[in-house]
Scaffold this motif. Sequence first.
Motif, PDB file in Angstrom:
ATOM      1  N   ARG A  38      19.500  -0.403   7.736  1.00  9.55           N
ATOM      2  CA  ARG A  38      18.935  -1.221   6.646  1.00  9.55           C
ATOM      3  C   ARG A  38      18.653  -0.377   5.415  1.00  9.55           C
ATOM      4  O   ARG A  38      18.967  -0.754   4.291  1.00  9.55           O
ATOM      5  CB  ARG A  38      17.628  -1.885   7.100  1.00  9.55           C
ATOM      6  N   ARG A  39      18.009   0.785   5.661  1.00 10.02           N
ATOM      7  CA  ARG A  39      17.681   1.648   4.521  1.00 10.02           C
ATOM      8  C   ARG A  39      18.960   2.106   3.838  1.00 10.02           C
ATOM      9  O   ARG A  39      19.034   2.141   2.603  1.00 10.02           O
ATOM     10  CB  ARG A  39      16.850   2.844   5.012  1.00 10.02           C
ATOM     11  N   TYR A  40      19.972   2.424   4.633  1.00 11.12           N
ATOM     12  CA  TYR A  40      21.253   2.880   4.098  1.00 11.12           C
ATOM     13  C   TYR A  40      21.819   1.811   3.161  1.00 11.12           C
ATOM     14  O   TYR A  40      22.162   2.068   2.005  1.00 11.12           O
ATOM     15  CB  TYR A  40      22.212   3.156   5.261  1.00 11.12           C
ATOM     16  N   ALA A  76       5.041  11.117   0.075  1.00  9.25           N
ATOM     17  CA  ALA A  76       3.920  10.195   0.322  1.00  9.25           C
ATOM     18  C   ALA A  76       3.481  10.320   1.781  1.00  9.25           C
ATOM     19  O   ALA A  76       2.292  10.346   2.095  1.00  9.25           O
ATOM     20  CB  ALA A  76       4.336   8.773   0.004  1.00  9.25           C
ATOM     21  N   SER A  77       4.457  10.382   2.678  1.00  6.57           N
ATOM     22  CA  SER A  77       4.136  10.490   4.105  1.00  6.57           C
ATOM     23  C   SER A  77       3.326  11.764   4.358  1.00  6.57           C
ATOM     24  O   SER A  77       2.395  11.781   5.159  1.00  6.57           O
ATOM     25  CB  SER A  77       5.434  10.468   4.902  1.00  6.57           C
ATOM     26  N   ARG A  78       3.680  12.839   3.652  1.00 11.00           N
ATOM     27  CA  ARG A  78       2.962  14.109   3.866  1.00 11.00           C
ATOM     28  C   ARG A  78       1.554  14.067   3.290  1.00 11.00           C
ATOM     29  O   ARG A  78       0.584  14.363   3.980  1.00 11.00           O
ATOM     30  CB  ARG A  78       3.731  15.271   3.220  1.00 11.00           C
ATOM     31  N   ASP A 124       0.779  -4.856   3.079  1.00 11.57           N
ATOM     32  CA  ASP A 124       1.656  -4.164   4.025  1.00 11.57           C
ATOM     33  C   ASP A 124       1.494  -2.660   3.932  1.00 11.57           C
ATOM     34  O   ASP A 124       1.131  -2.126   2.887  1.00 11.57           O
ATOM     35  CB  ASP A 124       3.121  -4.604   3.843  1.00 11.57           C
ATOM     36  N   GLY A 125       1.672  -2.001   5.057  1.00 12.90           N
ATOM     37  CA  GLY A 125       1.535  -0.552   5.099  1.00 12.90           C
ATOM     38  C   GLY A 125       1.529  -0.021   6.518  1.00 12.90           C
ATOM     39  O   GLY A 125       2.319  -0.452   7.365  1.00 12.90           O
ATOM     40  N   ARG A 126       0.619   0.934   6.748  1.00 11.94           N
ATOM     41  CA  ARG A 126       0.533   1.568   8.080  1.00 11.94           C
ATOM     42  C   ARG A 126      -0.803   1.247   8.751  1.00 11.94           C
ATOM     43  O   ARG A 126      -0.896   1.158   9.960  1.00 11.94           O
ATOM     44  CB  ARG A 126       0.652   3.095   7.949  1.00 11.94           C
ATOM     45  N   SER A 181       0.833  -1.214   0.000  1.00  4.39           N
ATOM     46  CA  SER A 181       0.000   0.000   0.000  1.00  4.39           C
ATOM     47  C   SER A 181       0.863   1.256   0.000  1.00  4.39           C
ATOM     48  O   SER A 181       0.452   2.305  -0.496  1.00  4.39           O
ATOM     49  CB  SER A 181      -0.957   0.003   1.190  1.00  4.39           C
ATOM     50  N   GLY A 182       2.082   1.139   0.532  1.00  2.64           N
ATOM     51  CA  GLY A 182       2.993   2.287   0.479  1.00  2.64           C
ATOM     52  C   GLY A 182       3.222   2.710  -0.960  1.00  2.64           C
ATOM     53  O   GLY A 182       3.304   3.907  -1.272  1.00  2.64           O
ATOM     54  N   ALA A 183       3.290   1.718  -1.863  1.00  5.37           N
ATOM     55  CA  ALA A 183       3.524   2.038  -3.276  1.00  5.37           C
ATOM     56  C   ALA A 183       2.348   2.807  -3.857  1.00  5.37           C
ATOM     57  O   ALA A 183       2.517   3.633  -4.756  1.00  5.37           O
ATOM     58  CB  ALA A 183       3.782   0.764  -4.068  1.00  5.37           C
ATOM     59  N   ILE A 198      10.255  10.800  -2.701  1.00  5.52           N
ATOM     60  CA  ILE A 198       8.868  10.401  -2.981  1.00  5.52           C
ATOM     61  C   ILE A 198       8.257   9.759  -1.730  1.00  5.52           C
ATOM     62  O   ILE A 198       7.085   9.981  -1.402  1.00  5.52           O
ATOM     63  CB  ILE A 198       8.820   9.447  -4.208  1.00  5.52           C
ATOM     64  N   GLY A 199       9.070   8.999  -0.978  1.00  3.69           N
ATOM     65  CA  GLY A 199       8.594   8.414   0.282  1.00  3.69           C
ATOM     66  C   GLY A 199       8.175   9.512   1.257  1.00  3.69           C
ATOM     67  O   GLY A 199       7.132   9.423   1.917  1.00  3.69           O
ATOM     68  N   SER A 200       8.974  10.560   1.344  1.00  6.64           N
ATOM     69  CA  SER A 200       8.665  11.662   2.265  1.00  6.64           C
ATOM     70  C   SER A 200       7.401  12.390   1.829  1.00  6.64           C
ATOM     71  O   SER A 200       6.537  12.718   2.658  1.00  6.64           O
ATOM     72  CB  SER A 200       9.811  12.672   2.265  1.00  6.64           C
TER      73      SER A 200
HETATM   74  N1  LIG Z   1      -1.018   2.040   4.349  1.00  6.21           N
HETATM   75  C1  LIG Z   1      -0.193   3.093   4.226  1.00  6.21           C
HETATM   76  C2  LIG Z   1       1.030   2.932   3.535  1.00  6.21           C
HETATM   77  C3  LIG Z   1       1.838   4.016   3.392  1.00  6.21           C
HETATM   78  N2  LIG Z   1       1.445   5.203   3.894  1.00  6.21           N
HETATM   79  C4  LIG Z   1       2.258   6.409   3.723  1.00  6.21           C
HETATM   80  C5  LIG Z   1       3.141   6.640   4.904  1.00  6.21           C
HETATM   81  C6  LIG Z   1       4.528   6.274   4.427  1.00  6.21           C
HETATM   82  O1  LIG Z   1       5.487   7.123   5.036  1.00  6.21           O
HETATM   83  C7  LIG Z   1       4.472   6.471   2.925  1.00  6.21           C
HETATM   84  C8  LIG Z   1       5.316   5.512   2.138  1.00  6.21           C
HETATM   85  O2  LIG Z   1       4.997   4.178   2.524  1.00  6.21           O
HETATM   86  P1  LIG Z   1       5.996   2.980   2.359  1.00  6.21           P
HETATM   87  O3  LIG Z   1       5.424   1.813   3.058  1.00  6.21           O
HETATM   88  O4  LIG Z   1       6.321   2.812   0.913  1.00  6.21           O
HETATM   89  O5  LIG Z   1       7.236   3.526   3.061  1.00  6.21           O
HETATM   90  P2  LIG Z   1       8.480   2.786   3.604  1.00  6.21           P
HETATM   91  O6  LIG Z   1       8.868   1.774   2.591  1.00  6.21           O
HETATM   92  O7  LIG Z   1       8.025   2.175   4.873  1.00  6.21           O
HETATM   93  O8  LIG Z   1       9.405   3.895   3.744  1.00  6.21           O
HETATM   94  O9  LIG Z   1       3.092   6.268   2.578  1.00  6.21           O
HETATM   95  C9  LIG Z   1       0.272   5.333   4.588  1.00  6.21           C
HETATM   96  O10 LIG Z   1      -0.046   6.391   5.076  1.00  6.21           O
HETATM   97  N3  LIG Z   1      -0.541   4.264   4.729  1.00  6.21           N
END
Ligand SMILES: Nc1ccn([C@H]2C[C@H](O)[C@@H](COP(=O)(O)OP(=O)(O)O)O2)c(=O)n1
Length: 671
Positions: A601-603, A544-546, A573-575, A484-486, A540-542
């Motif tokens: 790990r990320r490094y 996405a978080s925002r 997988d996700g949050r 789901s992060g993707a 892009i990860g940052s």
């Molecule tokens: N189910 C999810 C998955 C990701 N997100 C948001 C929060 C995360 O910082 C970004 C990117 O997710 P991603 O799982 O790809 O990030 P990481 O691989 O853990 O760095 O997306 C979310 O809010 N809910």
Amino acid sequence: MYTTRFLDVPPLDSVAGTVRLPGSKSISNRVLLLAGLCEGETVIDGLLASDDTEVMLQALAALGCTVERSGEAVCIRGIGGELPVREADLFLGNAGTAMRPLTAALAVLAAVHGGAFRLHGVARMHERPIGDLVDALRAIGCRIDYEAAPGYPPLRIGAAPSGLHALDAIRVRGDVSSQFLTALLLALPLATAGGSSARISVDGELISKPYVGMTLQLLERFGIAVERDGWQRFTIPANSQYRSPRTLRVEGDASSASYFIGAAAIAAGGQPLRIEGVGLDSMQGDIRFVDAARAMGAQVDGGAGWLEVRRGTLPLRPIDLDCKHLPDAAMTLAVLALFAEGTSRLTGIASWRVKETDRIAAMATELRRIGAAVETTDDSIAITPPAEWRAGAIKTYDDHRVAMCFALAAFSRCAGAAPALPVRILDPRCVGKTFPDFFEALFGVAAARPDDIPVLTIDGPTASGKGTLASAVAARLGYHLLDSGAVYRAAALAASRAGVDRDDEPALADLAARLDLRFGADGVWLGGDEVGESLRLEAIGSLASRISAWPRVRRALLDIQLAFHRLPGLVADGRDMGTVVFPVARLKVFLTASAAQRAERRYRQLISRGISANIDSLRADLEARDARDQSRSVSPSRPAPDALLLDNSALSIEDSVEQVLAAWQARTPFG
Ligand SMILES: Nc1ccn([C@H]2C[C@H](O)[C@@H](COP(=O)(O)OP(=O)(O)O)O2)c(=O)n1
Ligand SMILES: Nc1ncnc2c1ncn2[C@@H]1O[C@H](COP(=O)(O)OP(=O)(O)O)[C@@H](O)[C@H]1O
């Protein structure tokens, strides 16, 4: 094709839509051999792509035929009665439809031209009798030696010391396997070049007559007119020559149709299930399964090349049937018997004992495993449906048909099982013998209640190893995978490309709702671009978080995520997978590791991809991201109350995978 150790088929309810069958194995391998023996090119369309046809194709190539594949079609240039390659070692897997006819053809060719050939297969092939065929060939002068146990492969075939003789008095047993007679019929035209005809008499009552009928029809297509006196005597005229029909289309496999006819006979669903590739005009004996299914209660319509099936009477009517004419599809009847009101009896199935496995023993053991009462004799099986259904892990004995017919046990709710039960198919890869995509085809037309389609969620902070763990677990279970992060990253990438401000919630939500995102085996596609690499960028990860903190963005991306919840199951997988998107998940894992570990790990991950990185800023970044993901007002990143907390700081990837699979297993009824 599923290559997992096992595949859990969830309880299934209904079927609808259209299924296209792969080519018939029996027709495919007969046609391949005939095309290989005749002169010139034959283009074969609709050929089955499977383990058994693959070994035949490889054998033909090893013997000097030219094999060219283009898409669905295969073009064979045959050896035209010659023998360009005089020595070969041929591995024929567990393909009886390759072993028997090749034995006969090579024995006759080597008798005429000289040569030395070795034919062998997997261990089970070396337990499948071939003595009756060898005896018949030896009696006309062929030289065949057993390498190990008399009567069984491996075989060594050589030049005939005194040529061929007694062609007018060939005898073969017909009551063990009709494949011996078929093998002789396919090969003996080669022996008639010297001006004598070949006459075969069958000892005992010929079983599986429709398969012999198919052989005769195909020989006719290749210019060989066999004269038949009932089913006891067959004459191949002198100087018979194989003539290529140039092009030929292989029918869909009627035995493969039986699983879908069976499913439609028991499953709910107002619409009929359409089956394409084989119809009521089929030359395959197993099409008579249609009559048996009708007798049990199914409604079947059909025409040339198609069938439409729907449920009629349920519970089904028990059946008492002599199955000599449909030995393969009869296994499907044995499983349909679980859905009948009373005891069904299948007779005339002695040939089951010498197939891929001892099928009478195998079917009895596995039917009992799910609760049926079963009685067997040397040539029959009687099945009484379970008083109480049990969830069973079905052993498949390297037998494709055991795997496919037991998939129907997943419709247990239709037989009144409460609760409805999944069925575990061990070693599902064995379906590769005739129907590599069988389970995909089943999941394409079958539907389950959403609550019955299992979900395993893995949530946790960045770089905790969610993606790694989720993809390994999904691969081991044969489930779909949702990263789901993707999805959030793709929305972020699209926003960044479109220049949408990260704080403009309505514009972001609008863009998210129109996201043209596709996950495929060929990568992640955003519109026409493959974006797999771009999505992994830290920036892009940052972003996405925002943007993922905006409630309307989250809502807009929900459907894309829910669409992954499909048969046979999902690892996500996700949050917020366990807390918000799939709250009914059967197992929820919350994965953590120390910030130091995760930064490390990320490094390493970035460096290994050739992306430069600084470990301190990575750590600061991920801590800021954790804080944001945990503190946002909607779907904050936190463990579900019923989550399994797993800190993998000190665990290897494999250990984490094993722990999660063990927790999953404990939540299945197969424990
Ligand atoms: N189910 C999810 C998955 C990701 N997100 C948001 C929060 C995360 O910082 C970004 C990117 O997710 P991603 O799982 O790809 O990030 P990481 O691989 O853990 O760095 O997306 C979310 O809010 N809910
Ligand atoms: N249990 C573990 N032990 C050691 N390294 C791991 C473990 N799990 C994952 N990793 C490594 O950590 C990196 C980040 O994992 P990833 O799955 O991308 O994390 P996430 O999806 O949580 O952001 C990968 O290079 C992966 O190989």
